[in-house]
Design a protein around this motif. Structure first.
Motif, PDB file in Angstrom:
ATOM      1  N   ALA A  52       0.846  -1.104   0.022  1.00 57.60           N
ATOM      2  CA  ALA A  52      -0.198  -0.104  -0.024  1.00 57.60           C
ATOM      3  C   ALA A  52       0.701   1.138   0.106  1.00 57.60           C
ATOM      4  CB  ALA A  52      -1.049   0.032   1.103  1.00 57.60           C
ATOM      5  N   LEU A  53       1.885   1.492   0.713  1.00 59.17           N
ATOM      6  CA  LEU A  53       2.916   2.398   0.749  1.00 59.17           C
ATOM      7  C   LEU A  53       3.564   2.593  -0.327  1.00 59.17           C
ATOM      8  CD1 LEU A  53       4.184   2.097   4.348  1.00 59.17           C
ATOM      9  CD2 LEU A  53       2.852   3.893   3.531  1.00 59.17           C
ATOM     10  N   LEU A  54       3.943   1.633  -0.980  1.00 57.92           N
ATOM     11  CA  LEU A  54       4.623   1.442  -2.627  1.00 57.92           C
ATOM     12  C   LEU A  54       3.779   2.283  -3.456  1.00 57.92           C
ATOM     13  CD1 LEU A  54       6.445  -1.936  -2.299  1.00 57.92           C
ATOM     14  CD2 LEU A  54       7.632   0.556  -1.998  1.00 57.92           C
ATOM     15  N   ALA A  55       2.512   1.643  -3.598  1.00 62.62           N
ATOM     16  CA  ALA A  55       1.555   2.125  -4.409  1.00 62.62           C
ATOM     17  C   ALA A  55       1.295   3.631  -4.269  1.00 62.62           C
ATOM     18  CB  ALA A  55       0.277   1.163  -4.564  1.00 62.62           C
ATOM     19  N   THR A  56       1.198   4.080  -2.927  1.00 65.64           N
ATOM     20  CA  THR A  56       0.835   5.471  -2.623  1.00 65.64           C
ATOM     21  C   THR A  56       2.017   6.184  -3.279  1.00 65.64           C
ATOM     22  OG1 THR A  56      -0.403   4.787  -0.888  1.00 65.64           O
ATOM     23  CG2 THR A  56       0.052   7.043  -1.033  1.00 65.64           C
ATOM     24  N   VAL A  57       3.121   5.997  -2.976  1.00 68.49           N
ATOM     25  CA  VAL A  57       4.421   6.561  -3.452  1.00 68.49           C
ATOM     26  C   VAL A  57       4.376   6.866  -4.990  1.00 68.49           C
ATOM     27  CG1 VAL A  57       7.002   6.430  -3.600  1.00 68.49           C
ATOM     28  CG2 VAL A  57       5.750   6.109  -1.242  1.00 68.49           C
ATOM     29  N   ILE A  58       3.981   5.640  -5.599  1.00 71.51           N
ATOM     30  CA  ILE A  58       4.096   5.581  -7.162  1.00 71.51           C
ATOM     31  C   ILE A  58       2.811   6.562  -7.501  1.00 71.51           C
ATOM     32  CG2 ILE A  58       3.935   4.242  -8.941  1.00 71.51           C
ATOM     33  CD1 ILE A  58       5.600   2.078  -7.479  1.00 71.51           C
ATOM     34  N   ILE A  59       1.873   6.254  -6.860  1.00 72.28           N
ATOM     35  CA  ILE A  59       0.716   7.020  -7.632  1.00 72.28           C
ATOM     36  C   ILE A  59       0.728   8.708  -7.091  1.00 72.28           C
ATOM     37  CG2 ILE A  59      -2.002   7.254  -7.363  1.00 72.28           C
ATOM     38  CD1 ILE A  59      -1.997   4.374  -6.790  1.00 72.28           C
ATOM     39  N   GLY A  60       1.073   8.916  -5.930  1.00 68.42           N
ATOM     40  CA  GLY A  60       1.237  10.217  -5.321  1.00 68.42           C
ATOM     41  C   GLY A  60       2.169  11.017  -6.555  1.00 68.42           C
ATOM     42  N   ARG A  61       3.381  10.273  -6.681  1.00 71.27           N
ATOM     43  CA  ARG A  61       4.508  10.814  -7.420  1.00 71.27           C
ATOM     44  C   ARG A  61       3.818  11.347  -8.746  1.00 71.27           C
ATOM     45  NH1 ARG A  61       6.924  10.293 -12.532  1.00 71.27           N
ATOM     46  NH2 ARG A  61       9.157  10.915 -12.458  1.00 71.27           N
ATOM     47  N   GLU A  62       3.122  10.364  -9.452  1.00 76.27           N
ATOM     48  CA  GLU A  62       2.409  10.468 -10.724  1.00 76.27           C
ATOM     49  C   GLU A  62       1.433  11.792 -10.711  1.00 76.27           C
ATOM     50  OE1 GLU A  62       3.766   9.492 -13.479  1.00 76.27           O
ATOM     51  OE2 GLU A  62       4.857   7.745 -12.348  1.00 76.27           O
ATOM     52  N   ILE A  63       0.717  12.121  -9.522  1.00 73.03           N
ATOM     53  CA  ILE A  63      -0.234  13.100  -9.469  1.00 73.03           C
ATOM     54  C   ILE A  63       0.616  14.161  -9.315  1.00 73.03           C
ATOM     55  CG2 ILE A  63      -1.825  14.138  -8.206  1.00 73.03           C
ATOM     56  CD1 ILE A  63      -2.878  11.086  -7.653  1.00 73.03           C
ATOM     57  N   ALA A  64       1.510  14.452  -8.398  1.00 72.76           N
ATOM     58  CA  ALA A  64       2.575  15.570  -8.191  1.00 72.76           C
ATOM     59  C   ALA A  64       3.188  15.923  -9.409  1.00 72.76           C
ATOM     60  CB  ALA A  64       3.186  15.191  -7.032  1.00 72.76           C
ATOM     61  N   ILE A  65       3.730  15.253 -10.099  1.00 74.11           N
ATOM     62  CA  ILE A  65       4.390  15.551 -11.342  1.00 74.11           C
ATOM     63  C   ILE A  65       3.815  15.896 -12.490  1.00 74.11           C
ATOM     64  CG2 ILE A  65       6.286  14.796 -12.776  1.00 74.11           C
ATOM     65  CD1 ILE A  65       7.351  15.295  -9.923  1.00 74.11           C
TER      66      ILE A  65
END
Length: 191
Positions: free
Chosen positions: A92-105
């Motif tokens: 869940a943390l890995l997915a959140t980091v990956i998805i969050g980065r995509e949204i932020a960038i």
């Protein structure tokens, strides 16, 4: 808008998402492996559509918009499948980091484009490396079944951890590149 082969490949990548999801859940032998193969084929079109569009001079505004959206949708859908299949705090943390980065960038690139400084947050070699690890990790985790003595899912999981580290590094690199613009006008909209 003209439907060129590069644009059709991008549209096909979006169309592959529900098929990958359906295959993932089909209660038949090798369905997950078929989902992985389609995921890999869709992932390869990410490189191929851009290469063809540049080579054949068939770049379009719609294609430039849809290409990164298709990539993000494919990754997010696959991560949701994997997390639903094997819930856990680390995944869940890995997915959140990956998805969050995509949204932020994505938001950062849009904002930088409004400022006329999009080139300062153009795709970097680190972003491409992150994508390579990410797609390989997800593909292996979708496959799931060991190949002989090779624990495919666990290798994919380890690569997803590497991908998440690269994800954070690339995000910080993009933020560092945009930092001079972020410190600009204090009267900007803070909505």
């Amino acid at each position: 808008m003209q439907l060129t082969l590069p644009l059709l490949l991008t549209i096909g990548r979006v169309g592959a998402i529900p098929v990958v999801m359906l295959l993932f859940y089909l209660p038949v032998p090798y369905a997950r492996q078929a989902a992985m193969i389609l995921f890999v084929l869709a992932s390869v079109t990410d490189w191929l559509d851009g290469w063809l569009a540049r080579r054949w001079q068939q770049e379009s505004r719609f294609g430039a918009f849809l290409d990164p959206v298709a990539d993000k949708l494919l990754v997010v859908a696959a991560l949701i499948l994997l997390l639903y299949d094997r819930p856990g705090i680390v995944l869940a943390l890995l997915a959140t980091v990956i998805i969050g980065r995509e949204i932020a960038i994505s938001a950062l690139r849009e904002w930088m484009a409004e400022l006329g400084a999009r080139k300062s947050v153009a795709v970097s070699w680190l972003g491409k490396l992150k994508t390579g690890f990410q797609m390989t990790a997800i593909a292996l985790m979708l496959w799931e079944q060991p190949l002989g003595e090779l624990p495919v899912y666990q290798v994919g999981y380890a690569l997803l951890i590497v991908s998440a580290v690269l994800t954070l590094q690339s995000m910080f690199a993009y933020l560092r590149a945009a930092w001079p613009q972020m410190q600009g006008d204090s009267d900007a909209d803070h909505s």
